[in-house]
Design a protein around this motif. Sequence first.
Motif, PDB file in Angstrom:
ATOM      1  N   HIS A 154       0.824  -1.213   0.000  1.00 36.06           N
ATOM      2  CA  HIS A 154       0.000   0.000   0.000  1.00 36.06           C
ATOM      3  C   HIS A 154       0.856   1.260   0.000  1.00 36.06           C
ATOM      4  O   HIS A 154       0.534   2.245  -0.677  1.00 36.06           O
ATOM      5  CB  HIS A 154      -0.916  -0.020   1.225  1.00 36.06           C
ATOM      6  CG  HIS A 154      -1.939   1.071   1.227  1.00 36.06           C
ATOM      7  ND1 HIS A 154      -2.677   1.405   0.117  1.00 36.06           N
ATOM      8  CD2 HIS A 154      -2.352   1.903   2.219  1.00 36.06           C
ATOM      9  CE1 HIS A 154      -3.505   2.399   0.415  1.00 36.06           C
ATOM     10  NE2 HIS A 154      -3.317   2.722   1.675  1.00 36.06           N
ATOM     11  N   SER A 158       1.670   1.424  -4.445  1.00 37.25           N
ATOM     12  CA  SER A 158       0.263   1.745  -4.679  1.00 37.25           C
ATOM     13  C   SER A 158      -0.042   1.950  -6.163  1.00 37.25           C
ATOM     14  O   SER A 158      -1.100   1.564  -6.654  1.00 37.25           O
ATOM     15  CB  SER A 158      -0.149   2.984  -3.886  1.00 37.25           C
ATOM     16  OG  SER A 158       0.651   4.099  -4.253  1.00 37.25           O
ATOM     17  N   GLN A 162      -2.683  -0.162  -8.355  1.00 39.59           N
ATOM     18  CA  GLN A 162      -3.724   0.508  -9.146  1.00 39.59           C
ATOM     19  C   GLN A 162      -3.718  -0.003 -10.587  1.00 39.59           C
ATOM     20  O   GLN A 162      -4.783  -0.209 -11.188  1.00 39.59           O
ATOM     21  CB  GLN A 162      -3.490   2.020  -9.125  1.00 39.59           C
ATOM     22  CG  GLN A 162      -4.517   2.838  -9.898  1.00 39.59           C
ATOM     23  CD  GLN A 162      -5.770   3.090  -9.080  1.00 39.59           C
ATOM     24  OE1 GLN A 162      -5.691   3.408  -7.901  1.00 39.59           O
ATOM     25  NE2 GLN A 162      -6.931   2.947  -9.711  1.00 39.59           N
ATOM     26  N   LYS A 184      -9.554   4.571  -5.790  1.00 42.70           N
ATOM     27  CA  LYS A 184      -8.329   4.078  -5.183  1.00 42.70           C
ATOM     28  C   LYS A 184      -8.318   2.552  -5.172  1.00 42.70           C
ATOM     29  O   LYS A 184      -9.363   1.913  -5.049  1.00 42.70           O
ATOM     30  CB  LYS A 184      -8.200   4.602  -3.756  1.00 42.70           C
ATOM     31  CG  LYS A 184      -8.051   6.109  -3.661  1.00 42.70           C
ATOM     32  CD  LYS A 184      -7.900   6.547  -2.215  1.00 42.70           C
ATOM     33  CE  LYS A 184      -7.742   8.058  -2.113  1.00 42.70           C
ATOM     34  NZ  LYS A 184      -7.617   8.501  -0.697  1.00 42.70           N
TER      35      LYS A 184
END
Length: 234
Positions: A154, A158, A162, A184
């Motif tokens: 995370h 990230s 994604q 998100k």
Amino acid sequence: MPSAAERTRTLVQSTCSAVLLVPGLEGARPDQLTPQARAVGADGEVFLLFPADSPAVRAATHAQDDELAAVLEITDVAPVSVPNRIRGRAWVSGWLTTAPGLAAEPGWMMLRLEVGEASVDDLWGADGVEPEDFAKASVDPLVSHETDLLQHLHSAHSAQVQELSVLLGDRAEHIAGAGGDGCKAVPLALDRFGLRVRFTGQKSFDARFDFPEPVRDVTELRRAMHTLFEAAAH
């Protein structure tokens, strides 16, 4: 997918919060009914470590030869910030006795929960578990690393998480409908079979990304994650 028995056994042997529910002890504080440690024995029984003066130990001691029913309730909360953070719960019910023969530090007592039945309600669904299946089930090899791995994904990866949305095919339309860039992707759960990501926005949904084959350790996990990210990048 992992079996219900494996999911339950993994939660029992994880660091998830747990509370022991015993009839007659409803007035006790939750922290008084929270075992300091827990483990599963060779025959599938669950061992719980409590302070020797805890209500649970007193109840088990006074019950002696009588069967004292108890339920171990485990709550699994996602280690990353995400809406609806509770990922699941598991319940292991049975009969509680003291286990004075097991070594414990002075001031502590080990209790033994003989499993009568178990159940789990998590991201995979709700299922019952037979005691024999619970005793034979394996623990997910990533359970002790999952919290750190998800938090690392995370915070440090990230953008790559994604990008996994490109592997969703038609489901990617939900992301566009959720606001595109405003949506998100949060790594929600990780096990030997794959990664689960929660896409949040005006609409939220979970997507599962399976590994080419189940992983056995963190080294194999790194290769599997690299394969996923490579597939998303091309």
